[in-house]
Design an enzyme around this catalytic site. Structure first.
Site, mmCIF file in Angstrom:
data_model
loop_
_atom_site.group_PDB
_atom_site.id
_atom_site.type_symbol
_atom_site.label_atom_id
_atom_site.label_comp_id
_atom_site.label_asym_id
_atom_site.label_seq_id
_atom_site.Cartn_x
_atom_site.Cartn_y
_atom_site.Cartn_z
ATOM 1 N N CYS A 1 0.870 1.836 -16.571
ATOM 2 C CA CYS A 1 1.641 0.927 -15.684
ATOM 3 C C CYS A 1 1.491 0.709 -14.305
ATOM 4 O O CYS A 1 0.470 -0.678 -14.679
ATOM 5 C CB CYS A 1 2.318 2.557 -14.952
ATOM 6 S SG CYS A 1 1.726 4.023 -14.820
ATOM 7 N N SER A 2 1.271 0.786 -13.338
ATOM 8 C CA SER A 2 0.508 0.160 -11.652
ATOM 9 C C SER A 2 0.340 1.039 -10.849
ATOM 10 O O SER A 2 0.717 0.890 -9.229
ATOM 11 C CB SER A 2 1.737 -0.603 -11.292
ATOM 12 O OG SER A 2 2.881 0.204 -11.292
ATOM 13 N N CYS A 3 -0.167 2.542 -11.278
ATOM 14 C CA CYS A 3 -1.199 2.986 -10.150
ATOM 15 C C CYS A 3 -1.963 1.738 -9.396
ATOM 16 O O CYS A 3 -2.698 1.671 -9.970
ATOM 17 C CB CYS A 3 -1.224 4.398 -11.314
ATOM 18 S SG CYS A 3 -0.209 5.328 -11.765
ATOM 19 N N CYS B 1 -4.595 -0.424 -14.145
ATOM 20 C CA CYS B 1 -3.987 1.345 -14.623
ATOM 21 C C CYS B 1 -3.540 0.193 -15.404
ATOM 22 O O CYS B 1 -2.712 -0.109 -16.300
ATOM 23 C CB CYS B 1 -2.771 1.766 -13.559
ATOM 24 S SG CYS B 1 -1.788 2.942 -14.172
#
Ligand code: FE
Length: 210
Positions: free
Chosen positions: A115-117, A112
């Site tokens: 961000c951190s999906c 991602c």
């Protein structure tokens, strides 16, 4: 599998909600440690459990079923969300799951970039490195070098496709079934499917079989 590469920078504001939850968790953790209610080491152990065991076990069951049930594998390719729901997995972070099948021609790598999906219902919590800026940048710029950082060397002819997650669409890699696993039960097969192999930074390890 739809086959399109998602491009969705504008989707990322939805992850603010997750960031807010993380902030609350961090605040609670700090307070509980300060008050002496919990040991930091005990909390770390719980987080470690969810990062590396509980969550990824779900994904490993999905992979093992795909390896042993061709009809399920086809459904997983066609509609990842519906297929993992057959095994009881779904909910927040799993509204639209796309399964990326590794082949001799193509290895898949999930990132991602903004961000951190992460596909929570099948993989649990993302590891720290998945959220780190160096991984998020290098995975796109130099995927082969990224794999080398993880100790993975692919055959030269196998291309690497990088999939960029969003709040809406999250990916799980379906690694290839290793040689030497013929006749194994689904449970034994699942035991060799580690978390990293479903992100694409690792491969299943026959020697991990339990
Ligand atoms: Fe994200």
């Amino acid at each position: 599998m739809s086959g399109h590469h998602h491009d969705h920078d504008h989707d990322h504001h939805h992850d603010n909600h997750y960031t807010a939850i993380e902030a609350r968790v961090k605040a609670l953790e700090t307070l509980m440690v300060e008050k002496g209610y919990v040991e930091p080491a005990a909390l770390d152990a719980i987080v470690e459990t969810y990062e590396t065991r509980v969550g990824p076990r779900n994904g490993a069951r999905v992979v093992a079923k795909a390896w042993t049930d061709p009809a399920f594998a086809e459904r997983l390719k066609a509609d990842g969300t519906a297929a993992v729901a057959e095994l009881g997995y779904g909910g927040r972070g799993g509204e639209h799951i796309v399964a990326c099948f590794n082949t001799p021609e193509q290895h898949n790598l999930i990132v991602c970039t903004l961000c951190s999906c992460y596909p929570w219902p099948v993989l649990g919590l993302p590891p720290v490195w998945y959220k780190s800026p160096p991984y998020r940048a290098k995975a796109v710029i130099d995927p082969r070098g990224t794999l080398a950082d993880f100790g993975v060397t692919l055959p030269e002819g196998q291309r690497i496709r990088v999939w960029d997650s969003t709040a809406e669409t999250r990916f799980i890699v379906i690694p290839m079934r290793p040689a030497g696993t013929e006749g194994w039960s689904e449970e034994k097969l699942a035991s060799i499917v580690n978390r990293d192999s479903m992100i694409g930074t690792g491969l299943p390890r026959v020697e991990d079989a339990r």
